[in-house]
Motif scaffolding. Structure first.
Motif, short mmCIF file in Angstrom:
data_model
loop_
_atom_site.label_atom_id
_atom_site.label_comp_id
_atom_site.label_asym_id
_atom_site.label_seq_id
_atom_site.Cartn_x
_atom_site.Cartn_y
_atom_site.Cartn_z
N PRO A 180 1.14 -1.09 -0.53
CA PRO A 180 0.12 0.10 -0.04
C PRO A 180 0.64 1.42 -0.15
CG PRO A 180 0.02 -0.79 2.44
CD PRO A 180 0.76 -2.03 0.79
N PRO A 181 0.39 2.16 -0.59
CA PRO A 181 1.40 3.96 -0.56
C PRO A 181 1.76 4.35 0.56
CG PRO A 181 -0.99 4.45 -0.90
CD PRO A 181 -0.93 2.34 -1.28
N ASN A 182 1.18 3.60 1.60
CA ASN A 182 2.22 4.61 3.20
C ASN A 182 2.66 3.40 3.85
OD1 ASN A 182 1.07 6.96 1.84
ND2 ASN A 182 -1.21 6.74 3.30
N HIS A 183 2.98 1.98 3.44
CA HIS A 183 3.97 1.63 3.91
C HIS A 183 4.79 1.39 4.08
CE1 HIS A 183 5.32 -2.42 5.40
NE2 HIS A 183 3.67 -3.15 4.68
N PRO A 184 5.06 1.47 5.11
CA PRO A 184 6.69 1.78 5.94
C PRO A 184 7.69 0.98 5.35
CG PRO A 184 5.05 1.21 8.05
CD PRO A 184 4.15 1.07 7.09
N ASP A 185 7.38 0.31 4.83
CA ASP A 185 9.21 0.03 4.17
C ASP A 185 9.18 0.37 3.05
OD1 ASP A 185 9.12 -2.03 5.55
OD2 ASP A 185 8.35 -4.38 5.08
N LEU A 186 7.87 0.91 2.34
CA LEU A 186 8.31 2.29 1.29
C LEU A 186 8.93 2.92 1.77
CD1 LEU A 186 4.64 2.36 -0.96
CD2 LEU A 186 7.17 1.13 -1.41
N ALA A 187 9.30 3.83 2.76
CA ALA A 187 9.91 4.89 3.13
C ALA A 187 10.85 4.59 3.28
CB ALA A 187 9.14 5.40 4.30
N GLY A 188 11.41 3.02 4.20
CA GLY A 188 13.03 2.83 3.44
C GLY A 188 13.74 2.76 2.68
N SER A 189 12.88 2.14 1.24
CA SER A 189 12.99 2.39 0.35
C SER A 189 13.36 3.57 -0.15
CB SER A 189 12.09 1.71 -0.42
OG SER A 189 12.13 -0.16 -0.61
N HIS A 190 12.82 4.82 -0.28
CA HIS A 190 12.48 6.02 -0.54
C HIS A 190 14.59 6.57 0.58
CE1 HIS A 190 8.95 5.46 -2.42
NE2 HIS A 190 8.67 6.56 -1.64
N LEU A 191 14.89 5.97 0.86
CA LEU A 191 15.98 6.47 1.70
C LEU A 191 17.31 6.04 1.15
CD1 LEU A 191 15.39 5.97 5.80
CD2 LEU A 191 14.58 8.32 4.46
N SER A 192 16.76 4.84 1.06
CA SER A 192 17.65 4.04 -0.12
C SER A 192 17.98 4.59 -1.06
CB SER A 192 17.45 2.83 -0.02
OG SER A 192 17.92 2.05 0.58
N PHE A 193 17.77 4.81 -1.86
CA PHE A 193 17.04 5.92 -3.24
C PHE A 193 17.80 7.47 -2.96
CE2 PHE A 193 13.74 3.12 -5.45
CZ PHE A 193 14.83 2.32 -5.96
N ALA A 194 17.59 7.81 -1.84
CA ALA A 194 17.66 9.27 -1.12
C ALA A 194 19.42 9.64 -1.39
CB ALA A 194 16.77 10.17 -0.47
N ALA A 195 19.25 7.87 -0.33
CA ALA A 195 21.40 7.92 -0.43
C ALA A 195 21.95 8.13 -1.63
CB ALA A 195 21.36 6.38 0.46
N CYS A 196 21.36 7.59 -2.55
CA CYS A 196 21.66 7.15 -4.07
C CYS A 196 22.17 8.60 -4.57
CB CYS A 196 21.24 6.56 -4.74
SG CYS A 196 21.20 4.62 -4.30
N TYR A 197 21.13 9.51 -4.73
CA TYR A 197 21.22 10.50 -5.30
C TYR A 197 21.95 12.05 -4.71
CZ TYR A 197 17.33 9.65 -8.48
OH TYR A 197 16.11 8.63 -9.00
N GLU A 198 22.06 11.89 -3.53
CA GLU A 198 22.51 12.47 -2.60
C GLU A 198 24.62 12.31 -3.10
OE1 GLU A 198 25.14 14.23 0.09
OE2 GLU A 198 25.33 11.93 -0.01
N LYS A 199 24.33 10.92 -3.41
CA LYS A 199 25.88 11.00 -3.20
C LYS A 199 26.42 11.12 -4.61
CE LYS A 199 27.11 6.98 -0.07
NZ LYS A 199 26.49 7.92 1.09
N MET A 200 26.02 10.77 -5.73
CA MET A 200 25.42 11.30 -6.83
C MET A 200 25.57 12.68 -7.06
SD MET A 200 23.42 8.75 -8.93
CE MET A 200 22.78 9.84 -10.60
N GLY A 201 25.29 13.55 -6.02
CA GLY A 201 24.92 14.86 -6.40
C GLY A 201 24.18 16.06 -6.85
N ASP A 202 22.82 14.57 -6.61
CA ASP A 202 21.56 15.55 -7.13
C ASP A 202 20.68 15.64 -6.15
OD1 ASP A 202 19.29 15.62 -8.23
OD2 ASP A 202 19.57 14.05 -9.87
N TYR A 203 20.85 16.69 -5.53
CA TYR A 203 20.41 17.01 -4.50
C TYR A 203 19.11 17.72 -3.63
CZ TYR A 203 25.31 17.28 -3.44
OH TYR A 203 26.98 17.21 -3.23
N ALA A 204 18.54 18.00 -5.72
CA ALA A 204 16.76 18.41 -5.22
C ALA A 204 15.98 16.72 -5.61
CB ALA A 204 16.91 18.91 -6.29
N ALA A 205 16.91 15.76 -6.40
CA ALA A 205 16.12 14.67 -6.07
C ALA A 205 16.35 14.63 -5.19
CB ALA A 205 16.84 14.10 -7.11
N ALA A 206 17.35 13.87 -4.69
CA ALA A 206 17.23 13.56 -2.86
C ALA A 206 16.28 13.99 -2.28
CB ALA A 206 18.77 13.45 -2.29
#
Length: 234
Positions: free
Chosen positions: A5-31
């Motif tokens: 479901p769209p508000n499942h907490p596991d999705l938040a964890g996945s989002h954090l992983s993606f955000a970490a990747c974008y942050e390391k790539m220097g795409d701060y707006a996406a992160a």
């Protein structure tokens, strides 16, 4: 996303992983966008003060720091710390990481006394509790930065070298975190007019960044800018 479901907490964890990747790539707006989505999911799934928020606030602090929005960075790091102090044992390594992050934000805001105080809080844990040596290295390097800005170059160099020694032992030779230290040391040598040492270090930083970071990454652009400043002095 299809299975949960769209508000499942596991999705938040996945989002954090993606955000970490974008942050390391220097795409701060996406992160930032992804982190804000994760935070909204967590707000619906958890009570305020849940430990899950600590990591999200910490990542928001990282991204806001990279975006030079230091007041928002400080606010998020302080929220992360408040949760960790309530939910983790005393002198937990995570608390030390956040103390060092808060110290670094105070440096960027020009609050040097607070900077030193928070880094000392971090070291009081990291040097006396079993921590990841790389976390201790980051605190040493952060201390190097504050002493460099205070023009106490010998103390700055001592801390840089302590941090670098750990990172060189624990990380691959072309890891971007090594480039950060080489660049910091290049700036120190530039300030002390040791231009050949400055050039040696900045070249190492640029070489790693060119290999490991996108061509538009803010770190690479900054390293190249420092390279040009040093080249002009030689």
């Amino acid at each position: 996303e299809k299975a949960l479901p769209p508000n499942h907490p596991d999705l938040a964890g996945s989002h954090l992983s993606f955000a970490a990747c974008y942050e390391k790539m220097g795409d701060y707006a996406a992160a930032l966008k992804i982190l804000q989505s994760a935070f909204k999911i967590q707000q619906k799934a958890f009570q305020e003060g849940n430990p899950a928020f600590a990591s999200t606030h910490s990542w928001l602090g990282e991204v806001y720091r990279s975006m030079k929005d230091y007041s928002k960075a400080l606010d998020n790091f302080e929220k992360s710390l408040a949760i960790d102090l309530k939910t983790l044992p005393e002198k937990h390594p995570y608390q030390a990481i956040t103390y060092s992050d808060i110290g670094d934000i105070h440096r960027l805001m020009g609050n040097y006394e607070e900077t030193l105080a928070f880094h000392q809080k971090a070291l009081n844990i990291q040097e006396n509790v079993q921590c990841n040596p790389l976390e201790c290295a980051t605190t040493y390097i952060n201390l190097g930065e504050i002493y460099r800005e205070m023009k106490d170059y010998s103390t700055a160099l001592t801390y840089y070298q302590k941090g670098l020694e750990i990172r060189e032992k624990k990380l691959p030779k072309n890891h971007p975190d090594l480039a950060v230290v080489y660049h910091n040391m290049a700036k120190l040598y530039l300030a002390t007019r040791k231009y050949s040492m400055a050039m040696k270090n900045v070249q190492q930083a640029v070489e790693i960044a060119q290999e490991k970071l996108p061509s538009t990454h803010p770190h690479l652009l900054e390293y190249k800018e420092t390279f040009e400043k040093i080249r002009e002095k030689m």
